[in-house]
Design an enzyme around this catalytic site. Structure first.
Site, PDB file in Angstrom:
ATOM      1  N   GLY A   8       0.863  -1.181   0.000  1.00  0.00           N
ATOM      2  CA  GLY A   8       0.000   0.000   0.000  1.00  0.00           C
ATOM      3  C   GLY A   8       0.888   1.215   0.000  1.00  0.00           C
ATOM      4  O   GLY A   8       2.093   1.096  -0.079  1.00  0.00           O
ATOM      5  N   CYS A   9       0.289   2.364   0.099  1.00  0.00           N
ATOM      6  CA  CYS A   9       1.100   3.568   0.138  1.00  0.00           C
ATOM      7  C   CYS A   9       1.611   3.710   1.548  1.00  0.00           C
ATOM      8  O   CYS A   9       0.833   3.815   2.474  1.00  0.00           O
ATOM      9  CB  CYS A   9       0.271   4.771  -0.223  1.00  0.00           C
ATOM     10  SG  CYS A   9       1.002   5.626  -1.573  1.00  0.00           S
TER      11      CYS A   9
END
Lengths: 295, 295
Positions: free
Chosen positions: B120-121
């Site tokens: 994910g970020c």
């Protein structure tokens, strides 16, 4: 109107292969009108990286170039030294593991105890001191023509990729002058840059005259990785973080962000820029650039 | 034309405070025309999280709500149990540390040995088995009106935020019906969701009737965190990964992506959707939504 795809990728040494089996799959769902719809969705699979007998990390990756990912990750973690004698890189698809073997006996148990969860896209983890080794970095004063930056952005944005096809993925491109050489993609942009680092290590490619382009943000970890790789210029269509800018300024790295159409902002190392292009002559990005949200 | 900002945030319990000192700073550089330009850039600073005597991780964060971030991170790592007796949460700004203290003696040395670098970020790190505890998750069959989804997206996109002001940041919003309750931002979107989890834990907020909205991608880790938090619906303007979709389907979580204007795609848990809104009546996003690239 969308950006025209340029199917001719003969200028690349490695270009994305969005049609390759195993990188994305078709998934069927329902759209806003209640109509069944099928979209292509990128894969995300675990890859556990070993250095000799020691398990280092499990990375979530699209799964291409596992050897480059492992080599680049370990190199960017400074677990592989300059001129390290690498005796083997063994990928086991079934076990989803890569084992990197060195002539030197290694033990990073202590280093692995210090974990930093960084803030890039799919960053992930830096072991030990994030800044370790950064003070010894010397980046060359290689000039960068603004015409190259515009040409690279336009070329990369038109290159067929998983990003354009499926979104939800990041790209990092190693460039030389106005030519993109190696375009890696991954669900984590830090995997993409590590794959570039692994390729450079394997091919003994010198970083002095290179430019690194990323679709992701210019965070501290991206700046540190680029500097550790010896690449003097990092460019992105995305934005900055304050610490990323600070580190770039302290190591003298040229940092260019918000590179879209004729626009960009340079927050560090502006002395390398050679302004040989007239921004007014650069086309703005069309409304629909075809770039899917991958944030 | 950009989205009109709606300065009235009285409907939020916690809304972004983009003007708050220490979250962003003005940095001066040079633009594409060689003109000096000053832009606001988000901060990114380390926060080291301790559980009792043990250092767990260092997260890179904008620095707001460190206590919620620590509590939520530990909770989402299953290092804090259901009904855990928490005896203290001490933030030291100078040392950039948060120490969470529990009545129970804790030791996660073994768990910390297994590190997964997710995608994910600003994901970062999951310790131990990513899927641990997921099989026991039971998500309620709470209906979700499509009119709520449209109202939430429009409301959130118009809420003054660091994302709109400085970019390079992600947001996660805890919602109930058509009302956004708590809007957290961070350089790492996983910090943002952990801050939500920490707030829910502190305020003893029940998840059954909630909707989680994220600006980031619907990756395996985002889906797992949402399911572990007991929230039955996760929506995003961004795209999916295949494993994120698989996990959502296996736990029966409603997963909605590419939510922009009147469009969205639902790839899991469509049975919760109540289609009470006519998509044709929903305005498309204006060309310049004011959303800066934060990928």
């Amino acid at each position: 109107m969308q950006l025209a795809r340029d199917a001719d990728i003969s200028d690349y040494l490695i270009a994305p292969d969005p049609g390759r089996d195993g990188l994305a799959r078709a998934v069927t769902g329902v759209d806003h009108n209640g109509v069944e719809t099928t979209i292509r969705v990128v894969e995300e699979r675990p890859l556990t990286i070993f250095l000799n007998g020691q398990e280092i990390v499990t990375a979530m990756t699209i799964g291409d170039y596992p050897e480059y990912l492992a080599l680049g990750f370990l190199r960017n973690q400074r677990m592989l030294r300059d001129g390290e004698a690498i005796t083997g890189v063994d990928f086991d698809e079934e076990l989803e593991t890569v084992v990197v073997r060195t002539a030197r006996a290694t033990d990073y148990e202590d280093k692995l105890k210090r974990k930093t969860r960084t803030s890039g896209c799919a960053v992930g983890t830096v072991f030990g001191d994030m800044m370790e080794g950064l003070d010894s970095v010397q980046l060359p004063a290689t000039p960068v023509r603004t015409s190259w930056l515009y040409a690279l952005a336009a070329r990369i944005n038109r290159t067929p990729s998983l990003y354009l096809e499926a979104g939800a993925i990041h790209g990092t491109v190693l460039c030389q002058g106005d030519r993109p050489l190696v375009y890696m993609e991954d669900v984590g942009r830090h995997n993409a840059v590590d794959k570039i680092a692994g390729w450079m290590l394997s091919e003994r490619v010198s970083p002095e005259d290179k430019i690194l382009y990323t679709t992701g943000r210019l965070t501290s970890e991206m700046v540190i990785k680029t500097a550790m790789m010896g690449i003097p210029v990092l460019a992105s269509r995305s934005g900055f973080t304050a610490w990323g800018v600070e580190i770039a300024q302290s190591v003298g790295l040229t940092l260019i962000g918000r590179l879209r159409g004729q626009r960009f902002v340079c927050l560090s190392g502006e002395d390398r820029l050679v302004r040989d292009a007239d921004p007014a002559s650069v086309a703005e990005e069309p409304r629909k650039s075809g770039r899917k949200g991958s944030a």
